[in-house]
Design a protein around this motif. Sequence first.
Motif, PDB file in Angstrom:
ATOM      1  N   TYR A  40       0.808  -1.211   0.000  1.00 32.51           N
ATOM      2  CA  TYR A  40       0.000   0.000   0.000  1.00 32.51           C
ATOM      3  C   TYR A  40       0.844   1.266   0.000  1.00 32.51           C
ATOM      4  CZ  TYR A  40      -3.863  -3.077   1.416  1.00 32.51           C
ATOM      5  OH  TYR A  40      -4.809  -4.059   1.483  1.00 32.51           O
ATOM      6  N   TYR A  41       2.173   1.125   0.046  1.00 33.43           N
ATOM      7  CA  TYR A  41       3.084   2.262   0.095  1.00 33.43           C
ATOM      8  C   TYR A  41       4.081   2.182  -1.055  1.00 33.43           C
ATOM      9  CZ  TYR A  41       1.425   2.735   4.913  1.00 33.43           C
ATOM     10  OH  TYR A  41       0.649   2.882   6.024  1.00 33.43           O
ATOM     11  N   LYS A  42       4.563   3.367  -1.462  1.00 35.17           N
ATOM     12  CA  LYS A  42       5.591   3.447  -2.493  1.00 35.17           C
ATOM     13  C   LYS A  42       6.719   4.297  -1.931  1.00 35.17           C
ATOM     14  CE  LYS A  42       6.084   5.574  -7.007  1.00 35.17           C
ATOM     15  NZ  LYS A  42       5.298   6.241  -8.052  1.00 35.17           N
TER      16      LYS A  42
ATOM     17  N   ALA B 294     -14.835   1.993   0.393  1.00 36.13           N
ATOM     18  CA  ALA B 294     -15.481   1.528   1.620  1.00 36.13           C
ATOM     19  C   ALA B 294     -14.435   1.108   2.650  1.00 36.13           C
ATOM     20  CB  ALA B 294     -16.400   0.352   1.317  1.00 36.13           C
ATOM     21  N   CYS B 295     -14.693   1.478   3.911  1.00 28.08           N
ATOM     22  CA  CYS B 295     -13.835   1.072   5.017  1.00 28.08           C
ATOM     23  C   CYS B 295     -14.400  -0.213   5.608  1.00 28.08           C
ATOM     24  CB  CYS B 295     -13.782   2.175   6.083  1.00 28.08           C
ATOM     25  SG  CYS B 295     -12.817   1.706   7.530  1.00 28.08           S
TER      26      CYS B 295
ATOM     27  N   LEU C 261      -0.471   4.652  -1.528  1.00 33.50           N
ATOM     28  CA  LEU C 261      -1.097   4.342  -2.813  1.00 33.50           C
ATOM     29  C   LEU C 261      -2.604   4.176  -2.689  1.00 33.50           C
ATOM     30  CD1 LEU C 261       1.515   1.779  -4.163  1.00 33.50           C
ATOM     31  CD2 LEU C 261       1.329   4.207  -4.718  1.00 33.50           C
ATOM     32  N   LYS C 262      -3.090   3.875  -1.498  1.00 31.53           N
ATOM     33  CA  LYS C 262      -4.523   3.687  -1.281  1.00 31.53           C
ATOM     34  C   LYS C 262      -5.081   4.806  -0.432  1.00 31.53           C
ATOM     35  CE  LYS C 262      -4.843  -1.213  -1.891  1.00 31.53           C
ATOM     36  NZ  LYS C 262      -5.998  -1.589  -2.643  1.00 31.53           N
ATOM     37  N   LYS C 263      -6.386   5.013  -0.535  1.00 31.36           N
ATOM     38  CA  LYS C 263      -7.067   6.048   0.230  1.00 31.36           C
ATOM     39  C   LYS C 263      -7.220   5.599   1.681  1.00 31.36           C
ATOM     40  CE  LYS C 263     -11.239   8.774  -0.088  1.00 31.36           C
ATOM     41  NZ  LYS C 263     -11.174   9.938  -0.948  1.00 31.36           N
ATOM     42  N   GLU C 264      -6.963   6.516   2.601  1.00 30.66           N
ATOM     43  CA  GLU C 264      -7.056   6.219   4.022  1.00 30.66           C
ATOM     44  C   GLU C 264      -8.426   6.653   4.543  1.00 30.66           C
ATOM     45  OE1 GLU C 264      -3.822   6.449   7.616  1.00 30.66           O
ATOM     46  OE2 GLU C 264      -4.009   8.149   6.294  1.00 30.66           O
ATOM     47  N   CYS C 265      -8.993   5.904   5.472  1.00 27.35           N
ATOM     48  CA  CYS C 265     -10.305   6.210   6.040  1.00 27.35           C
ATOM     49  C   CYS C 265     -10.220   7.506   6.855  1.00 27.35           C
ATOM     50  CB  CYS C 265     -10.797   5.075   6.923  1.00 27.35           C
ATOM     51  SG  CYS C 265     -12.407   5.402   7.665  1.00 27.35           S
TER      52      CYS C 265
ATOM     53  N   LYS D 204      -8.450   6.613  10.394  1.00 23.94           N
ATOM     54  CA  LYS D 204      -7.072   7.096  10.216  1.00 23.94           C
ATOM     55  C   LYS D 204      -6.064   6.078  10.719  1.00 23.94           C
ATOM     56  CE  LYS D 204      -8.577  11.819  10.401  1.00 23.94           C
ATOM     57  NZ  LYS D 204      -8.579  13.065  11.096  1.00 23.94           N
ATOM     58  N   GLY D 205      -4.855   6.480  10.948  1.00 24.94           N
ATOM     59  CA  GLY D 205      -3.851   5.607  11.546  1.00 24.94           C
ATOM     60  C   GLY D 205      -3.566   4.326  10.794  1.00 24.94           C
ATOM     61  N   GLY D 206      -3.528   4.337   9.461  1.00 28.25           N
ATOM     62  CA  GLY D 206      -3.169   3.144   8.703  1.00 28.25           C
ATOM     63  C   GLY D 206      -4.328   2.246   8.323  1.00 28.25           C
ATOM     64  N   VAL D 207      -5.570   2.733   8.460  1.00 28.62           N
ATOM     65  CA  VAL D 207      -6.737   1.956   8.027  1.00 28.62           C
ATOM     66  C   VAL D 207      -7.090   2.426   6.625  1.00 28.62           C
ATOM     67  CG1 VAL D 207      -9.133   1.359   8.487  1.00 28.62           C
ATOM     68  CG2 VAL D 207      -7.563   1.706  10.382  1.00 28.62           C
ATOM     69  N   PHE D 208      -6.905   1.537   5.651  1.00 24.41           N
ATOM     70  CA  PHE D 208      -7.132   1.892   4.260  1.00 24.41           C
ATOM     71  C   PHE D 208      -8.511   1.456   3.804  1.00 24.41           C
ATOM     72  CE2 PHE D 208      -2.557   1.651   4.713  1.00 24.41           C
ATOM     73  CZ  PHE D 208      -2.168   2.835   4.111  1.00 24.41           C
ATOM     74  N   MET D 209      -9.014   2.138   2.775  1.00 25.28           N
ATOM     75  CA  MET D 209     -10.346   1.859   2.250  1.00 25.28           C
ATOM     76  C   MET D 209     -10.238   0.963   1.023  1.00 25.28           C
ATOM     77  SD  MET D 209     -12.031   5.615   2.689  1.00 25.28           S
ATOM     78  CE  MET D 209     -13.713   5.084   2.457  1.00 25.28           C
TER      79      MET D 209
END
Length: 57
Positions: free
Chosen positions: A13-15, A45-46, A24-28, A32-37
Amino acid sequence: MATKNKGTQKHNYYKVEGDKVEKLKKECPRCKGGVFMAEHLNRFACGKCGYTEFKKQ
């Protein structure tokens, strides 16, 4: 034959370029804190809190 669950591979999920890290992905916005959607055809969607954002057409 059973396969082992690999779980979430968050390193995908990181570059990293030089000394900069890009997500690289959208964060909720709620969690927050590393929770990606998750990205679906018409929405993000989270999986943790259920927050959903619809894509603009």
